[in-house]
Design an enzyme around this catalytic site. Structure first.
Site, short mmCIF file in Angstrom:
data_model
loop_
_atom_site.label_atom_id
_atom_site.label_comp_id
_atom_site.label_asym_id
_atom_site.label_seq_id
_atom_site.Cartn_x
_atom_site.Cartn_y
_atom_site.Cartn_z
N SER A 102 0.82 -1.21 0.00
CA SER A 102 0.00 0.00 0.00
C SER A 102 0.86 1.27 0.00
CB SER A 102 -0.96 -0.04 1.19
OG SER A 102 -1.91 0.98 1.13
N ASP A 241 -2.31 6.22 -3.47
CA ASP A 241 -1.21 5.54 -2.80
C ASP A 241 -0.70 4.42 -3.70
OD1 ASP A 241 -3.38 3.84 -2.52
OD2 ASP A 241 -2.86 3.21 -0.49
N ASP A 245 -5.87 2.19 -3.64
CA ASP A 245 -7.17 1.97 -3.00
C ASP A 245 -7.56 3.14 -2.10
OD1 ASP A 245 -5.39 1.54 -0.91
OD2 ASP A 245 -6.32 -0.32 -0.23
#
Length: 444
Positions: A102, A241, A245
């Site tokens: 992430s 990011d 998401d």
């Protein structure tokens, strides 16, 4: 029961250190594959990744694990996390996997799992998979080993799905948009989708080299985006990011708009059009009290969940809500997907700008946030929150803030951090409370 490997968003850690090793990825593939081998049909898993260097290593290990227990693998390459969720369901797969850490730097990586319905796994599923990880693998006979193939049109499928969430009668003609893709998973799809809808696009963070994901770019570092917006005279900036998401929005003046303001905009706009479900919005304990008061003024509720987008989604499903998210920019719109999607959320904001004919600086500041401060304290082992000195500092902080404030102390589910957040009417007091607790944690 406490989970050993899974955190709030899958398994995550520094690459080539437990639990993020190739050996572990192999075991996860074997365990998750065995867990989802249900029925007599040919089983399939969709595997996507972001752009970090270790993605190749982790992908290869996962493929070996899945195929060794009899599951076919479809590799889709670098795509956003929500694309994996979408493709898992549309391809009738039994399982989806996203290889990504992430917003973390390239040295970390992670494994996120999705069920056949496109939703992230429940705590119960993760516990069962953990038990299988620590058990001997259920290897199949040689003739039953799975096959692996790579498909090349996954990005095109996702772009088409994303554009379907934008109102068909609207176009983005005349809007200048800067998109920062964090040198991550959306570096191709996000600029393409915006351009196809008519926007004049300036794309940054679109030159991944395996080492520069989230490096001085993306939703965790928006300095470059803010400068580019002002220099280009853009109408809106969007920062994604590493796995796309979540997002942070920046208006035409360079002001940062967080997830709370985005939920306020989308929730209230959908409510006025009769499209909002559940009578409110779901957020986490970290969302600002200003959002809660704004929604109350609109006749709406704010339901609070534990930190983590999958806990937000669980609350949304339980209560019948279709708008939820986190202050950090995870925005979940269940009319359009099964997980947070930064690009889909950005398109909802752009649609509201087109419909209102107003600049972002006017449209996206719907409430005045209460003074809020979040600080992280890194720790190395131990349980600092169990120390009596820390407990005493927290109790004293709650007393000082009183009924008009809030204090949220928690251990991060993705990094070795203690997160200390306070908010209240008095900014100076909030700062003092946070620093006192942080110092107690450091000492402990």
């Amino acid at each position: 029961m406490t989970r050993k490997f899974f955190g709030t968003d899958g398994i995550r850690g520094r690459t080539n250190q437990m639990p993020m090793t190739a050996e572990m990825a192999l075991k996860v593939g074997q365990a998750a594959g065995a867990h989802f081998l249900r029925g007599a049909h040919r089983h399939r898993v969709v595997v996507g990744k972001d752009t970090r260097l270790s993605g190749y290593m982790m992908e290869t290990a996962l493929v070996a694990g899945f195929t060794s227990v009899g599951m076919d693998v479809v590799m889709v390459g670098p795509v956003p996390t929500p694309a994996v969720a979408m493709l898992t369901q549309s391809m009738r797969a039994d399982l989806g996997v996203m290889i990504s850490a992430s917003h973390n730097k390239f040295v970390d990586n992670g494994i996120k799992l999705f069920g056949p319905d496109g939703y992230k796994l429940s705590d119960e599923d993760e516990l069962e998979i953990e038990a299988l990880i620590e058990s001997p693998p259920a290897l199949v006979p040689a003739e039953a080993i799975g096959r692996a193939k790579r498909i090349e049109d996954a990005r095109g499928r996702y772009i088409h799905a994303v554009k379907q969430t934008f109102p068909a009668r609207l176009r983005l003609d005349g809007l200048k948009v800067v998109i920062d893709c964090a040198n991550g998973a959306a570096y191709q799809v996000a600029p393409s989708a915006l351009w196809e809808l008519g926007a004049e696009v300036t794309a940054i963070g679109v030159s991944p080299n395996g080492l520069n994901i989230n490096e001085a770019c993306g939703s965790t570092d928006i300095a470059l985006l803010r400068r580019t917006i002002v220099d280009a005279g853009a109408d809106l900036g969007i920062a994604l990011d590493g796995d796309a998401d979540r997002l942070i929005v920046v208006d035409e003046k360079g002001n940062v708009i967080d997830g709370d303001q985005l939920m306020a905009l989308i929730g209230s706009s959908w409510h006025r059009r009769g499209a909002l479900k559940g009578g409110g919005v779901v957020a986490t304990v970290m969302s600002n009290l200003g959002l809660e008061r704004f929604l109350q003024g609109e006749g709406l509720t704010l339901e609070r969940a534990k930190v983590g987008d999958r806990y937000v989604l669980e609350s949304m499903r339980e209560g019948g809500f279709n708008v939820g998210g986190e202050q950090s920019g995870h925005i979940i719109l269940t009319d359009h997907g099964k997980t947070g999607d930064g690009l889909v959320a950005a398109l909802q904001v752009l649609a509201e700008m087109v419909l209102a004919g107003r600049p972002a600086s006017e449209l996206l500041n719907l409430f005045q946030p209460l003074p809020q401060l979040l600080k992280n304290v890194r720790f190395d082992g131990g349980a600092p929150l169990e120390a009596e000195t820390v407990k005493a500092a927290i109790s004293a902080g709650e007393t000082r803030l009183g009924a008009g404030g809030r204090l949220v102390i928690r251990k991060s589910g993705t990094e070795p951090l203690i997160r200390v957040m306070a908010e209240g009417e008095d900014e100076a007091l909030v700062g003092e409370v946070v620093e006192t607790i942080c110092e107690a944690v450091r000492t402990a």
